[in-house]
Design a protein around this motif. Sequence first.
Motif, PDB file in Angstrom:
ATOM      1  N   LEU A  14     -37.299 -28.020 -12.805  1.00  0.00           N
ATOM      2  CA  LEU A  14     -36.659 -26.674 -12.657  1.00  0.00           C
ATOM      3  C   LEU A  14     -37.957 -25.643 -12.516  1.00  0.00           C
ATOM      4  CD1 LEU A  14     -34.066 -26.410 -15.517  1.00  0.00           C
ATOM      5  CD2 LEU A  14     -33.592 -26.182 -13.065  1.00  0.00           C
ATOM      6  N   PHE A  15     -38.872 -25.592 -13.125  1.00  0.00           N
ATOM      7  CA  PHE A  15     -40.007 -25.028 -13.009  1.00  0.00           C
ATOM      8  C   PHE A  15     -40.741 -24.978 -11.641  1.00  0.00           C
ATOM      9  CE2 PHE A  15     -44.614 -23.701 -12.744  1.00  0.00           C
ATOM     10  CZ  PHE A  15     -44.600 -22.486 -13.337  1.00  0.00           C
ATOM     11  N   GLY A  16     -40.724 -26.208 -11.269  1.00  0.00           N
ATOM     12  CA  GLY A  16     -41.017 -26.581  -9.543  1.00  0.00           C
ATOM     13  C   GLY A  16     -40.036 -25.983  -8.417  1.00  0.00           C
ATOM     14  N   ALA A  17     -38.709 -26.094  -8.812  1.00  0.00           N
ATOM     15  CA  ALA A  17     -37.670 -25.706  -7.850  1.00  0.00           C
ATOM     16  C   ALA A  17     -38.006 -23.867  -7.875  1.00  0.00           C
ATOM     17  CB  ALA A  17     -36.156 -25.609  -8.264  1.00  0.00           C
ATOM     18  N   GLY A  18     -38.227 -23.397  -8.888  1.00  0.00           N
ATOM     19  CA  GLY A  18     -38.489 -22.159  -9.017  1.00  0.00           C
ATOM     20  C   GLY A  18     -39.679 -21.547  -8.069  1.00  0.00           C
ATOM     21  N   GLN A  19     -40.623 -22.470  -8.315  1.00  0.00           N
ATOM     22  CA  GLN A  19     -42.105 -22.230  -7.481  1.00  0.00           C
ATOM     23  C   GLN A  19     -41.616 -22.466  -6.120  1.00  0.00           C
ATOM     24  OE1 GLN A  19     -44.662 -25.482  -8.104  1.00  0.00           O
ATOM     25  NE2 GLN A  19     -46.242 -23.945  -8.342  1.00  0.00           N
ATOM     26  N   ALA A  35     -43.282 -27.805  -3.984  1.00  0.00           N
ATOM     27  CA  ALA A  35     -43.305 -27.733  -5.581  1.00  0.00           C
ATOM     28  C   ALA A  35     -44.434 -28.611  -6.143  1.00  0.00           C
ATOM     29  CB  ALA A  35     -41.701 -28.213  -6.154  1.00  0.00           C
ATOM     30  N   ALA A  36     -44.901 -27.968  -7.043  1.00  0.00           N
ATOM     31  CA  ALA A  36     -46.274 -28.742  -7.778  1.00  0.00           C
ATOM     32  C   ALA A  36     -45.965 -28.773  -9.160  1.00  0.00           C
ATOM     33  CB  ALA A  36     -47.507 -28.179  -7.289  1.00  0.00           C
ATOM     34  N   SER A  37     -45.133 -27.640  -9.603  1.00  0.00           N
ATOM     35  CA  SER A  37     -44.749 -27.353 -10.960  1.00  0.00           C
ATOM     36  C   SER A  37     -46.002 -27.140 -11.788  1.00  0.00           C
ATOM     37  CB  SER A  37     -43.825 -28.389 -11.724  1.00  0.00           C
ATOM     38  OG  SER A  37     -43.337 -27.820 -12.881  1.00  0.00           O
ATOM     39  N   ILE A  80     -33.482 -32.587  -7.422  1.00  0.00           N
ATOM     40  CA  ILE A  80     -34.079 -31.327  -6.675  1.00  0.00           C
ATOM     41  C   ILE A  80     -35.388 -31.035  -6.519  1.00  0.00           C
ATOM     42  CG2 ILE A  80     -33.802 -28.951  -6.671  1.00  0.00           C
ATOM     43  CD1 ILE A  80     -30.889 -29.206  -7.666  1.00  0.00           C
ATOM     44  N   GLY A  81     -35.857 -31.509  -7.843  1.00  0.00           N
ATOM     45  CA  GLY A  81     -37.535 -31.449  -7.950  1.00  0.00           C
ATOM     46  C   GLY A  81     -38.017 -32.459  -7.034  1.00  0.00           C
ATOM     47  N   VAL A  86     -41.689 -32.512  -1.665  1.00  0.00           N
ATOM     48  CA  VAL A  86     -41.975 -33.082  -0.323  1.00  0.00           C
ATOM     49  C   VAL A  86     -43.178 -34.223  -0.335  1.00  0.00           C
ATOM     50  CG1 VAL A  86     -42.420 -32.442   1.910  1.00  0.00           C
ATOM     51  CG2 VAL A  86     -41.345 -30.739   0.225  1.00  0.00           C
ATOM     52  N   SER A  87     -42.704 -35.228  -1.083  1.00  0.00           N
ATOM     53  CA  SER A  87     -43.767 -36.483  -1.296  1.00  0.00           C
ATOM     54  C   SER A  87     -42.948 -37.683  -0.657  1.00  0.00           C
ATOM     55  CB  SER A  87     -44.111 -36.665  -2.862  1.00  0.00           C
ATOM     56  OG  SER A  87     -44.877 -37.833  -2.903  1.00  0.00           O
TER      57      SER A  87
END
Length: 188
Positions: A14-19, A35-37, A80-81, A86-87
């Motif tokens: 979730l933090f990565g998605a917000g990022q 996202a790297a979170s 989603i994360g 994008v890996s």
Amino acid sequence: LSLAFVVVASAIALFGAGQAFGLWQTRQAYDTYRAASTIGNPVYLGIYLVTVWPLAAGLVASESKGQRIAGYFSIGVISIGLVLAVSRGAWLAWAITAIIIVFHTRRKSIVKPAVVAGMLLAGFFVITTLSPNFLGGQDIKKMALSTTSMESRLRIWQSAVSMIKEEPLLGVGPDHFAWAYPKHELPA
């Protein structure tokens, strides 16, 4: 214990998605659209999330209604994360994990989320292939297959071989590649 891993992974996703959507700024050396979170590296985030994803799928088969709901929610959030990291390596591992779960599980309650995740992943591949401006205005297909990208990767891999020869037993350590690379960098 599985529930704890899944809850933490969901929070990190979730933090990565917000990022990735720009809800908060973080200092990262990577592309701003990935996202790297709190992990700090999009590839490591993808690896972490794909490792925890089967635990979330396992919660779906739980006897407890609360754990099943947590499992479905976590599968969605972790998926989603994974997409936003994008890996490509994590995406491949995710697809393989979903296939293994489908073919080696007899519980239909676990198979359904694995199939849905596989379908989402397939849809994501179609979107990234057909949309030239997906994710930060970059054409992923052109970026991955461009001559300059392939040439630079080959130079990096050759430099990595040089590093391995110098430090064959322990290597340069996690996240120290960027520090050791200039010493071994091959000319362009």
